[in-house]
Design a protein around this motif. Structure first.
Motif, PDB file in Angstrom:
ATOM      1  N   MET A  46       0.840  -1.193   0.000  1.00 19.31           N
ATOM      2  CA  MET A  46       0.000   0.000   0.000  1.00 19.31           C
ATOM      3  C   MET A  46       0.878   1.247   0.000  1.00 19.31           C
ATOM      4  O   MET A  46       1.872   1.314   0.713  1.00 19.31           O
ATOM      5  CB  MET A  46      -0.917   0.036   1.233  1.00 19.31           C
ATOM      6  N   THR A  58      -0.120   5.393   0.264  1.00 22.91           N
ATOM      7  CA  THR A  58      -1.209   6.355   0.425  1.00 22.91           C
ATOM      8  C   THR A  58      -0.636   7.740   0.688  1.00 22.91           C
ATOM      9  O   THR A  58       0.283   7.888   1.495  1.00 22.91           O
ATOM     10  CB  THR A  58      -2.130   5.958   1.596  1.00 22.91           C
ATOM     11  N   TRP A  61      -1.991  11.608   1.808  1.00 21.47           N
ATOM     12  CA  TRP A  61      -3.141  12.324   2.384  1.00 21.47           C
ATOM     13  C   TRP A  61      -2.722  13.749   2.715  1.00 21.47           C
ATOM     14  O   TRP A  61      -1.677  13.972   3.322  1.00 21.47           O
ATOM     15  CB  TRP A  61      -3.612  11.598   3.640  1.00 21.47           C
ATOM     16  N   MET A  71      -7.119  12.507  -0.652  1.00 26.56           N
ATOM     17  CA  MET A  71      -6.465  11.211  -0.427  1.00 26.56           C
ATOM     18  C   MET A  71      -6.282  10.483  -1.746  1.00 26.56           C
ATOM     19  O   MET A  71      -7.170  10.501  -2.612  1.00 26.56           O
ATOM     20  CB  MET A  71      -7.297  10.342   0.526  1.00 26.56           C
ATOM     21  N   MET A 105      -4.741   6.569  -2.842  1.00 31.39           N
ATOM     22  CA  MET A 105      -4.226   5.297  -2.324  1.00 31.39           C
ATOM     23  C   MET A 105      -4.042   4.300  -3.469  1.00 31.39           C
ATOM     24  O   MET A 105      -4.906   4.179  -4.347  1.00 31.39           O
ATOM     25  CB  MET A 105      -5.210   4.712  -1.300  1.00 31.39           C
ATOM     26  N   ASN A 106      -2.917   3.609  -3.461  1.00 35.06           N
ATOM     27  CA  ASN A 106      -2.683   2.511  -4.393  1.00 35.06           C
ATOM     28  C   ASN A 106      -2.467   1.236  -3.584  1.00 35.06           C
ATOM     29  O   ASN A 106      -1.594   1.182  -2.711  1.00 35.06           O
ATOM     30  CB  ASN A 106      -1.465   2.766  -5.282  1.00 35.06           C
ATOM     31  N   GLN A 116      -6.624   1.636  -7.354  1.00 35.26           N
ATOM     32  CA  GLN A 116      -6.437   3.005  -6.890  1.00 35.26           C
ATOM     33  C   GLN A 116      -7.758   3.572  -6.350  1.00 35.26           C
ATOM     34  O   GLN A 116      -8.820   3.362  -6.948  1.00 35.26           O
ATOM     35  CB  GLN A 116      -5.936   3.914  -8.008  1.00 35.26           C
TER      36      GLN A 116
END
Length: 413
Positions: free
Chosen positions: A180, A182, A184, A199, A201-202, A219
């Protein structure tokens, strides 16, 4: 003694005094949380000839913390389970580390935090601690960031394996993702009660079998906005998902939510809201069902947890609620949900039903909270077709929770 030696001695004493002068803070926190439940249809609707379930679960947690100026360490161990789960004299091996991390920071707001930690962001819709669950959520990760009153920027990185492999990179372990990353960002205005978060996130998801595995990437990106003028609390969120899922289907999903709360007076608040989760998985090559991933789902889509942040046919969730605090030590809230699918489930209509959730909370004494809840679901034929059970039977859930959570020790030197 030469002047040089004298200067070195003075410098050493100054440095030693400065180090010693840094305040050390050591804390010990404990939690014993016991919850009894009467389940007559929560999570899975009850069917004909099925009996209700009754059990008591418990969390016993001990947390140690230490902090000195720009360094902080925390270790938290917990034992969770259900009363009667083990033999009367059998050693219990379910003790786990809930948190085990170290954080190093600078005076200008930069920090690095590494180890097992909770990831809770914004309203906890995508990443949350899930404290309702007896175990809670945690992640083994590295977090780098910058925090100030107006701007916060965090970068989270995690990679999971079941052991120290000599060869191969296949991950078939218990964590829901292999890797992960991420990012933010949160902006808090200093001239108005406005907060905006972004945000991205992958997730790396392992597919296939050992020796023939590969990593699919998913994603999730979106925003969370809150505006709190005077007696109002206005909140909205939007997230979009793309990439590939565990079945190698192309993901094209989204969710949106909006909620408005108004304080009639200091003791009484009312709110209305709406959540939309996209759906549709009829195609073997495309997945349009939004997945709320690792958030605190119990907080959003009804307390009976029928729809934990994802439904293959999508979800409309129309909400209304009222909360009051008639006494300083007593509060109550009543929430209503109307559920319907976005996509039709075969020949069935869209409405799923109505859920009512009542919760009472009493602060019995310092560090001791008693909470009780009652929920019921009035479902439709579509609800039975999707979730099972018999919608004509009375579906209800009753629980009572005692939470004792004191700070046992705080020492400074």
């Amino acid at each position: 003694m030469t002047i040089k030696k004298q200067l070195l001695t003075v410098a050493f004493l100054v440095m030693a005094t400065a180090i010693y002068a840094q305040e050390n803070v050591f804390t010990v926190d404990a939690q014993l949380r016991t919850r009894g439940e009467h389940n007559h249809g929560a999570i899975t609707p009850i069917d004909d000839n099925e009996q209700s379930a009754n059990f008591i679960n418990e969390r016993a947690r001990l947390s140690l913390g230490w902090k000195r100026q720009n360094i902080e360490v925390k270790a938290s161990v917990q034992h969770t389970g259900v009363w009667g789960q083990d033999d009367i004299k059998q050693p219990n091996g379910r003790a786990t580390m809930n948190e085990a991390w170290a954080k190093i920071s600078t005076d200008n707001g930069l920090f690095a935090k590494i180890g097992r930690q909770q990831l809770a962001y914004d309203d906890e819709r995508i990443l949350g601690g899930l404290d309702w669950n007896v175990n809670g959520n945690w992640h083994d990760a590295l977090k780098l960031g910058y925090d100030s009153p107006q701007n916060k920027l965090h970068l989270i990185m995690a990679i999971n394996q079941t052991e120290e492999n000599n060869r191969g990179d296949y991950y078939g372990g218990p964590m829901p993702y292999k890797g992960m990353i991420t990012a933010w960002y949160h902006y808090q205005s200093d001239i108005m009660p406005l907060g905006i978060s972004l945000m991205a996130m992958n997730l790396g998801l392992e597919v296939g079998v050992e020796g023939h595995g590969r990593t699919n990437h998913m994603q999730t990106m979106g925003t969370d906005i809150s505006f709190k003028p005077a007696d109002w609390n206005i909140h909205g969120a939007f997230y979009y998902q793309r990439g590939s899922d565990l079945y190698s289907r192309k993901i094209n999903a989204w969710m949106a939510s909006a909620k408005v709360e108004y304080a009639i007076d200091p003791c009484l608040k009312v709110n209305v809201g709406y959540d939309h989760l996209s759906g549709g998985t009829n195609s073997m090559s495309e997945n349009r069902a939004f997945n709320a991933l690792y958030g605190t789902h119990h907080k959003f889509y009804g307390a009976m947890d029928y729809f934990p942040g994802s439904l293959s046919y999508g979800l409309h969730d129309l909400q209304a609620g009222v909360s009051c605090q008639p006494l300083q030590w007593l509060s109550a809230k009543l929430d209503y949900h109307y559920f319907a699918t976005v996509e039709k489930a075969g020949a069935h209509d869209n409405p799923l039903g109505h859920e009512l959730d009542l919760q009472l909370t009493a602060n019995a004494m310092k560090d001791v909270t008693l909470t009780a809840g009652f929920s019921t679901m009035l479902g439709t034929e579509t609800f039975t077709a999707i979730k099972g059970g018999n919608h004509e039977k009375f579906q209800d859930w009753i629980w009572l929770q005692l939470n004792i959570n004191p700070r046992v020790l705080i020492a400074k030197w």
